[in-house]
Design a protein around this motif. Structure first.
Motif, mmCIF file in Angstrom:
data_model
loop_
_atom_site.group_PDB
_atom_site.id
_atom_site.type_symbol
_atom_site.label_atom_id
_atom_site.label_comp_id
_atom_site.label_asym_id
_atom_site.label_seq_id
_atom_site.Cartn_x
_atom_site.Cartn_y
_atom_site.Cartn_z
ATOM 1 N N GLY A 209 0.821 -1.197 0.000
ATOM 2 C CA GLY A 209 0.000 0.000 0.000
ATOM 3 C C GLY A 209 0.856 1.248 0.000
ATOM 4 O O GLY A 209 2.084 1.190 -0.084
ATOM 5 N N GLY A 210 0.213 2.418 0.060
ATOM 6 C CA GLY A 210 0.956 3.667 0.087
ATOM 7 C C GLY A 210 1.704 3.924 -1.209
ATOM 8 O O GLY A 210 1.243 3.571 -2.301
ATOM 9 N N PRO A 211 2.898 4.524 -1.120
ATOM 10 C CA PRO A 211 3.652 4.881 -2.324
ATOM 11 C C PRO A 211 4.017 3.690 -3.207
ATOM 12 O O PRO A 211 4.075 3.824 -4.433
ATOM 13 N N VAL A 212 4.254 2.524 -2.609
ATOM 14 C CA VAL A 212 4.606 1.344 -3.411
ATOM 15 C C VAL A 212 3.457 0.973 -4.332
ATOM 16 O O VAL A 212 3.658 0.662 -5.507
ATOM 17 N N PHE A 213 2.239 1.012 -3.820
ATOM 18 C CA PHE A 213 1.064 0.730 -4.643
ATOM 19 C C PHE A 213 0.995 1.699 -5.820
ATOM 20 O O PHE A 213 0.786 1.297 -6.975
ATOM 21 N N ASP A 214 1.161 2.999 -5.547
ATOM 22 C CA ASP A 214 1.060 4.006 -6.608
ATOM 23 C C ASP A 214 2.105 3.785 -7.690
ATOM 24 O O ASP A 214 1.806 3.872 -8.890
ATOM 25 N N VAL A 215 3.338 3.485 -7.274
ATOM 26 C CA VAL A 215 4.403 3.264 -8.259
ATOM 27 C C VAL A 215 4.130 2.009 -9.070
ATOM 28 O O VAL A 215 4.284 1.994 -10.297
ATOM 29 N N ALA A 216 3.719 0.938 -8.404
ATOM 30 C CA ALA A 216 3.447 -0.314 -9.111
ATOM 31 C C ALA A 216 2.338 -0.131 -10.139
ATOM 32 O O ALA A 216 2.419 -0.668 -11.255
ATOM 33 N N LEU A 217 1.310 0.631 -9.788
ATOM 34 C CA LEU A 217 0.223 0.879 -10.735
ATOM 35 C C LEU A 217 0.730 1.645 -11.955
ATOM 36 O O LEU A 217 0.348 1.356 -13.091
ATOM 37 N N ARG A 218 1.610 2.614 -11.721
ATOM 38 C CA ARG A 218 2.145 3.394 -12.847
ATOM 39 C C ARG A 218 3.087 2.571 -13.731
ATOM 40 O O ARG A 218 3.336 2.956 -14.869
ATOM 41 N N ALA A 219 3.580 1.472 -13.210
ATOM 42 C CA ALA A 219 4.497 0.632 -13.989
ATOM 43 C C ALA A 219 3.800 -0.574 -14.605
ATOM 44 O O ALA A 219 4.460 -1.465 -15.144
ATOM 45 N N MET A 220 2.471 -0.597 -14.549
ATOM 46 C CA MET A 220 1.721 -1.755 -15.031
ATOM 47 C C MET A 220 1.277 -1.555 -16.470
ATOM 48 O O MET A 220 0.872 -0.467 -16.876
ATOM 49 N N ALA A 221 1.320 -2.611 -17.249
ATOM 50 C CA ALA A 221 1.020 -2.568 -18.679
ATOM 51 C C ALA A 221 -0.484 -2.469 -18.931
ATOM 52 O O ALA A 221 -1.306 -2.699 -18.035
ATOM 53 N N ASP A 222 -0.836 -2.129 -20.166
ATOM 54 C CA ASP A 222 -2.227 -2.212 -20.583
ATOM 55 C C ASP A 222 -2.748 -3.622 -20.323
ATOM 56 O O ASP A 222 -2.049 -4.612 -20.567
ATOM 57 N N MET A 223 -3.988 -3.719 -19.849
ATOM 58 C CA MET A 223 -4.637 -4.987 -19.498
ATOM 59 C C MET A 223 -3.944 -5.678 -18.332
ATOM 60 O O MET A 223 -4.158 -6.864 -18.078
ATOM 61 N N GLY A 224 -3.116 -4.944 -17.588
ATOM 62 C CA GLY A 224 -2.452 -5.510 -16.422
ATOM 63 C C GLY A 224 -3.408 -5.663 -15.249
ATOM 64 O O GLY A 224 -4.469 -5.031 -15.188
ATOM 65 N N ARG A 225 -3.013 -6.536 -14.300
ATOM 66 C CA ARG A 225 -3.818 -6.781 -13.095
ATOM 67 C C ARG A 225 -2.943 -6.577 -11.868
ATOM 68 O O ARG A 225 -1.861 -7.156 -11.764
ATOM 69 N N LEU A 226 -3.421 -5.761 -10.946
ATOM 70 C CA LEU A 226 -2.748 -5.531 -9.683
ATOM 71 C C LEU A 226 -3.607 -6.153 -8.591
ATOM 72 O O LEU A 226 -4.769 -5.779 -8.427
ATOM 73 N N VAL A 227 -3.030 -7.111 -7.868
ATOM 74 C CA VAL A 227 -3.775 -7.814 -6.822
ATOM 75 C C VAL A 227 -3.283 -7.329 -5.461
ATOM 76 O O VAL A 227 -2.098 -7.431 -5.144
ATOM 77 N N VAL A 228 -4.199 -6.797 -4.668
ATOM 78 C CA VAL A 228 -3.882 -6.274 -3.335
ATOM 79 C C VAL A 228 -4.262 -7.326 -2.301
ATOM 80 O O VAL A 228 -5.420 -7.739 -2.232
ATOM 81 N N TYR A 229 -3.280 -7.744 -1.487
ATOM 82 C CA TYR A 229 -3.595 -8.731 -0.455
ATOM 83 C C TYR A 229 -3.082 -8.313 0.924
ATOM 84 O O TYR A 229 -3.052 -9.119 1.856
ATOM 85 N N GLY A 230 -2.718 -7.046 1.063
ATOM 86 C CA GLY A 230 -2.281 -6.538 2.349
ATOM 87 C C GLY A 230 -2.037 -5.046 2.269
ATOM 88 O O GLY A 230 -1.984 -4.461 1.171
#
Length: 317
Positions: A209-230
């Motif tokens: 969560g926090g800044p790591v989540f934001d950066v990971a989302l910005r580095a994700m490809a089209d049709m990418g999936r980000l799974v949050v489990y904590g």
């Protein structure tokens, strides 16, 4: 019996070693003589009543145990929900699973709650396709170390892990990651793109969560999936829906306890995990074993990121 109990919510100091009666199993429950209890990051959230589900007092923490069934003498692992930090614990009969011969308690526990989580992150949530790239945040942790190893059997292509130290990054590489990078949010997107050979990543398994989540989302490809489990940082995030629409991206939340009511969500993947461990394709990273009297230190070490792999409590000391 010896047990850890808290009668108030707060910091690690609320965890007290006490004497409690051995619990009596009701119909449909199994009493387990605990040989090892699992310690999970969620335990620290429960201790402060900041978990997904509200907690009630008095509380004996611990959602999973390994030990022996008192009725049959069979070695088992069990999802008990609460009460695991003790010499005896109760669990619903349909959440108790035999430990295969040759599998030690620590490995079996690592493959239970954390292994099932990693399995569902890929199969149920991300639905990974052959050859897709994966980012595993905190790849040296309990779930992360298993997610790194499961990536290939699940069909992943390039596997990237983040970790906070050189030692932990070396562990991620030894577990099969193609690249292991510093997880500090500053400069993380550039490091991630470089590790993925200039391409954005297809699947992100994220628990900070926090800044790591934001950066990971910005580095994700089209049709990418980000799974949050904590949310280990305890920092909530906001997402602009227009961004998801424009890039056909998905964000999926996962909490294992939503899946406990259906046996097929537990027994079938757990059997697959045990088979992968038996064949050597998956190696559970078992970290330190603390005495039950050291439960406070175990949670402090976990919260301070001084640990790796699966942490255990030994109720005999």
């Amino acid at each position: 019996m010896r047990a850890i109990q808290q009668v108030e919510f707060g910091g690690p100091e609320v965890l007290k070693l006490v004497e409690l009666p051995v619990p009596e199993p009701a119909e449909g429950e199994v009493l387990v003589r605990v040989s090892r209890a699992g310690v999970n990051f969620a335990d620290t959230h429960q201790r402060e009543d900041q978990y997904v589900a509200r907690q009630s007092l008095p509380l004996t923490p611990g959602s999973e145990v390994a030990g022996v069934r008192e009725d049959t003498g069979q070695r088992v692992v069990a999802l008990c929900g609460h009460g695991g930090y003790a010499e005896y614990a109760l669990a619903p009969a349909d959440r108790v699973f035999p430990i295969p011969e040759g599998l030690d308690d620590g490995t079996a526990l690592a493959l239970l709650l954390q292994g099932l989580t990693a399995w569902h992150l890929y199969r149920t949530c991300a639905r990974i396709a052959d050859g897709e790239s994966v980012l595993v945040v905190s790849g040296a942790g309990g779930v992360g170390s298993l997610a790194v190893q499961l990536a290939r059997p699940m069909g992943a292509g390039r596997v990237i892990a983040t970790a906070s130290s050189e030692e932990k990054r070396a562990l991620c590489l030894s577990l099969g990651a193609d690249a292991a990078i510093d997880g500090d949010p500053d400069g993380l997107r550039d490091r991630l793109l470089e590790a993925n050979e200039g391409r954005e990543v297809d699947v992100v398994l994220e628990m900070a969560g926090g800044p790591v989540f934001d950066v990971a989302l910005r580095a994700m490809a089209d049709m990418g999936r980000l799974v949050v489990y904590g949310i280990s940082s305890r920092e909530q995030n906001e997402v602009r829906t227009g961004r998801l629409l424009k890039r056909s991206q998905s964000i999926v939340g996962f909490w294992l306890f939503h899946y406990l009511e259906r046996t097929e969500h537990l027994a079938t993947p757990l059997a697959e995990l045990f088979a992968l461990a038996a064949s050597g394709q998956v190696r559970a990273v078992v970290g330190e074993t603390y005495g039950l009297s050291e439960a406070r230190r175990a949670q402090e070490d976990l919260a301070a990121r001084r640990t790796r792999g699966k942490l255990l409590l030994d109720p005999s000391r």
